[in-house]
Design an enzyme around this catalytic site. Structure first.
Site, PDB file in Angstrom:
ATOM      1  N   HIS A   1     -19.269  19.460  -1.922  1.00 34.42           N
ATOM      2  CA  HIS A   1     -19.267  17.926  -1.931  1.00 34.42           C
ATOM      3  C   HIS A   1     -19.037  17.402  -0.607  1.00 34.42           C
ATOM      4  O   HIS A   1     -18.312  18.059   0.364  1.00 34.42           O
ATOM      5  CB  HIS A   1     -17.861  17.599  -2.713  1.00 34.42           C
ATOM      6  CG  HIS A   1     -17.975  17.723  -4.147  1.00 34.42           C
ATOM      7  ND1 HIS A   1     -19.279  17.963  -5.014  1.00 34.42           N
ATOM      8  CD2 HIS A   1     -17.036  17.573  -5.247  1.00 34.42           C
ATOM      9  CE1 HIS A   1     -18.964  18.016  -6.002  1.00 34.42           C
ATOM     10  NE2 HIS A   1     -17.611  17.618  -6.415  1.00 34.42           N
TER      11      HIS A   1
ATOM     12  N   THR B   1     -18.456  32.083 -18.752  1.00 39.16           N
ATOM     13  CA  THR B   1     -19.881  31.962 -18.423  1.00 39.16           C
ATOM     14  C   THR B   1     -20.471  30.899 -17.646  1.00 39.16           C
ATOM     15  O   THR B   1     -21.470  30.741 -17.231  1.00 39.16           O
ATOM     16  CB  THR B   1     -20.844  32.243 -19.551  1.00 39.16           C
ATOM     17  OG1 THR B   1     -20.418  31.184 -20.491  1.00 39.16           O
ATOM     18  CG2 THR B   1     -20.507  33.595 -20.277  1.00 39.16           C
ATOM     19  N   GLY B   2     -19.562  30.008 -17.394  1.00 32.58           N
ATOM     20  CA  GLY B   2     -19.958  28.557 -16.569  1.00 32.58           C
ATOM     21  C   GLY B   2     -19.571  28.950 -15.072  1.00 32.58           C
ATOM     22  O   GLY B   2     -19.493  29.952 -14.539  1.00 32.58           O
TER      23      GLY B   2
ATOM     24  N   ARG C   1      -3.871  16.476 -16.622  1.00 30.16           N
ATOM     25  CA  ARG C   1      -3.499  16.348 -15.480  1.00 30.16           C
ATOM     26  C   ARG C   1      -2.198  15.189 -15.078  1.00 30.16           C
ATOM     27  O   ARG C   1      -1.507  15.486 -14.210  1.00 30.16           O
ATOM     28  CB  ARG C   1      -4.692  15.839 -14.314  1.00 30.16           C
ATOM     29  CG  ARG C   1      -5.517  16.987 -14.309  1.00 30.16           C
ATOM     30  CD  ARG C   1      -6.537  16.712 -13.324  1.00 30.16           C
ATOM     31  NE  ARG C   1      -7.489  17.850 -13.254  1.00 30.16           N
ATOM     32  CZ  ARG C   1      -9.117  17.375 -13.097  1.00 30.16           C
ATOM     33  NH1 ARG C   1      -9.645  16.233 -12.890  1.00 30.16           N
ATOM     34  NH2 ARG C   1      -9.885  18.548 -13.220  1.00 30.16           N
TER      35      ARG C   1
ATOM     36  N   VAL D   1     -17.746  27.254 -12.737  1.00 22.94           N
ATOM     37  CA  VAL D   1     -16.527  27.528 -12.232  1.00 22.94           C
ATOM     38  C   VAL D   1     -16.037  29.027 -12.775  1.00 22.94           C
ATOM     39  O   VAL D   1     -15.279  29.630 -12.175  1.00 22.94           O
ATOM     40  CB  VAL D   1     -15.784  26.343 -12.517  1.00 22.94           C
ATOM     41  CG1 VAL D   1     -14.234  26.668 -12.378  1.00 22.94           C
ATOM     42  CG2 VAL D   1     -16.013  25.137 -11.961  1.00 22.94           C
TER      43      VAL D   1
ATOM     44  N   CYS E   1     -12.086  18.027  -8.234  1.00 22.66           N
ATOM     45  CA  CYS E   1     -12.447  18.767  -7.260  1.00 22.66           C
ATOM     46  C   CYS E   1     -12.480  17.889  -5.935  1.00 22.66           C
ATOM     47  O   CYS E   1     -12.356  18.164  -4.885  1.00 22.66           O
ATOM     48  CB  CYS E   1     -14.082  19.223  -7.387  1.00 22.66           C
ATOM     49  SG  CYS E   1     -14.899  18.065  -8.352  1.00 22.66           S
TER      50      CYS E   1
HETATM   51  P1  A2P Z   1     -21.090  29.028 -23.274  1.00 25.96           P
HETATM   52  O1  A2P Z   1     -21.724  29.528 -21.952  1.00 25.96           O
HETATM   53  O2  A2P Z   1     -20.796  30.110 -24.174  1.00 25.96           O
HETATM   54  O3  A2P Z   1     -21.667  27.686 -23.560  1.00 25.96           O
HETATM   55  P2  A2P Z   1     -20.341  24.851 -17.269  1.00 25.96           P
HETATM   56  O4  A2P Z   1     -18.960  23.930 -16.856  1.00 25.96           O
HETATM   57  O5  A2P Z   1     -20.782  25.646 -16.029  1.00 25.96           O
HETATM   58  O6  A2P Z   1     -21.211  23.999 -18.080  1.00 25.96           O
HETATM   59  O7  A2P Z   1     -19.634  25.812 -18.184  1.00 25.96           O
HETATM   60  C1  A2P Z   1     -18.906  25.269 -19.343  1.00 25.96           C
HETATM   61  C2  A2P Z   1     -18.310  26.915 -19.884  1.00 25.96           C
HETATM   62  O8  A2P Z   1     -17.493  26.612 -21.056  1.00 25.96           O
HETATM   63  C3  A2P Z   1     -19.157  27.954 -20.351  1.00 25.96           C
HETATM   64  O9  A2P Z   1     -18.705  29.231 -20.093  1.00 25.96           O
HETATM   65  C4  A2P Z   1     -19.195  27.642 -21.578  1.00 25.96           C
HETATM   66  O10 A2P Z   1     -19.467  28.799 -22.716  1.00 25.96           O
HETATM   67  C5  A2P Z   1     -17.718  27.279 -22.068  1.00 25.96           C
HETATM   68  N1  A2P Z   1     -17.629  26.585 -23.203  1.00 25.96           N
HETATM   69  C6  A2P Z   1     -18.199  25.497 -23.827  1.00 25.96           C
HETATM   70  N2  A2P Z   1     -17.941  24.895 -25.059  1.00 25.96           N
HETATM   71  C7  A2P Z   1     -17.062  25.852 -25.470  1.00 25.96           C
HETATM   72  C8  A2P Z   1     -16.522  26.065 -26.668  1.00 25.96           C
HETATM   73  N3  A2P Z   1     -16.684  25.231 -27.702  1.00 25.96           N
HETATM   74  N4  A2P Z   1     -15.711  27.354 -26.680  1.00 25.96           N
HETATM   75  C9  A2P Z   1     -15.570  28.203 -25.995  1.00 25.96           C
HETATM   76  N5  A2P Z   1     -16.474  27.853 -24.549  1.00 25.96           N
HETATM   77  C10 A2P Z   1     -16.935  26.938 -24.320  1.00 25.96           C
END
Ligand code: A2P
Length: 354
Positions: A255, A20-21, A108, A23, A142
């Site tokens: 960037h 969902t983030g 990394r 990336v 990146c």
């Molecule tokens: P969620 O949308 O449920 O918070 P970004 O880098 O754009 O902030 O996205 C971070 C991504 O990492 C999102 O998909 C977020 O999900 C996920 N995420 C963050 N913390 C966790 C966690 N503890 N377990 C699983 N996914 C996570």
């Protein structure tokens, strides 16, 4: 091809962690656009977004909550949910038989973890036995990827003694919430409202500020330190002197970097332009008459890194130094595209050994 082809068992089953983030979503669209073959695509995120759907090839895919059991039956797991999630779950994924391509900085610099930009050092993957032996491969930072796409062809040609980089980094590198807040600040500004800064902690709009990574005792932020260490690892050469200054600018997803090079042998700007014109994944944008050079707007949502403002550095002996300006999509070549290209290399190697 259907969204996931259960009938073809030679295709890998893939999980995206952090789907969902910023990336993670880009990984999904790169997989779709490049028609990366997969038997199953499993989207994983935190409990906050479990049950939501994301469209893939015209169909809604449901996001699942990341747990220890998320990786059963998974061949390839693309991680982009931050370092702490990678540290906790990548070893679990590997124990369950998955190969992990990790976009965080968690692994990394581990000696046994390849750090790959496919155009530069995919030969390192020769020792990597996918899918028979699971393991972790790291996607570089990146800013490092974007700089090295433009600089490596010149490094290969004449060697580099010293590299000084100043970045102008988009907010996408800090995640989807930063992008949303920058957009909100622009909307609020347009209607004369006070700007919200709950996520970013400051006004990003009309501002330039130090990169939001921790600052060490020596005053360098960790983004700057990563650029030095990761470049040495990718090139397999720690004799190059590197200095970086990393800042954020109010740009959404690409960037820019100003790069000053000192060569080991003379290289003039025309030769450099010619080398870069035929370099994979690079496009020269260097129109002095039209004042058209790499810009984040033009670099956004494309695969190539743009390079221009190629010019002699007159402060150095004749032919020994050049300045460049590059722009590259942070979400794409800086993260999601590079990760999927690594996966493609694994698939190519697998096909070649069958
Ligand atoms: P969620 O949308 O449920 O918070 P970004 O880098 O754009 O902030 O996205 C971070 C991504 O990492 C999102 O998909 C977020 O999900 C996920 N995420 C963050 N913390 C966790 C966690 N503890 N377990 C699983 N996914 C996570």
């Amino acid at each position: 091809m259907p969204q996931s082809d259960h009938s073809n068992h030679s295709f890998p089953s893939i999980a995206i962690v952090g789907a969902t983030g910023a990336v993670g979503r880009e990984m999904l669209s790169v997989i779709e656009q490049r028609r990366f073959p997969c038997r199953e695509l499993r989207l994983l995120a935190s409990s906050r977004s479990a049950g939501t759907t994301i469209e893939y090839r015209g169909q809604p895919l449901t996001v699942g909550e990341l747990t220890d059991d998320s990786f059963d039956g998974i061949d390839l797991a693309l991680f982009s949910a931050g370092g702490s999630v990678s540290k906790q779950y990548a070893p679990i994924a590997v124990a369950r038989g998955a190969t992990v391509i990790d976009n965080s900085s968690a692994f990394r610099m581990n000696d046994d973890v390849p750090l790959i930009v496919p155009e530069i050092n995919d030969d390192v993957l020769e020792d990597f036995d996918f899918p028979d032996k699971a393991g972790i491969i790291a996607n570089p930072n990146c800013s490092t990827i974007i700089a090295l796409m433009a600089v490596t062809p010149l490094y290969d040609a004449v060697g580099i003694e010293r590299m000084v980089i100043s970045t102008y980094q988009a907010v996408s590198g800090a995640g989807a919430a930063w992008m949303a807040e920058l957009e909100q600040q622009a909307r609020d500004f347009a209607i004369g409202q006070p700007l919200t800064s709950e996520v970013t902690g400051r006004q990003c709009l009309f501002n330039v500020f130090n990169h939001n990574s921790p600052i060490g005792e020596d005053g360098y932020n960790t983004e700057e330190t990563k650029m030095v260490k990761e470049t040495h690892k990718i090139w397999g050469d720690d004799t190059v002197a590197i200095s970086a200054t990393c800042v954020r600018v109010p740009v959404l997803r690409a960037h820019c970097e100003s790069i000053n090079l000192t060569f080991r042998k003379a290289l003039y700007e025309d030769e450099a332009r010619e080398i870069l014109a035929s370099a994979p994944g690079v496009r020269v944008v260097d129109d002095r008459a039209g004042n058209k050079f790499p810009e984040p707007i033009d670099a956004s949502s494309i695969d190539e890194v743009l390079v221009g403002r190629i010019r002699a550095d007159y402060s150095q002996p004749d032919g020994m130094g050049l300045n460049l300006f590059v722009a590259g999509d942070q979400l794409r070549k800086g993260a999601a595209l590079n990760a999927v290209q690594i996966a493609e290399k694994l698939m190519e190697r697998q096909a070649a050994t069958v």
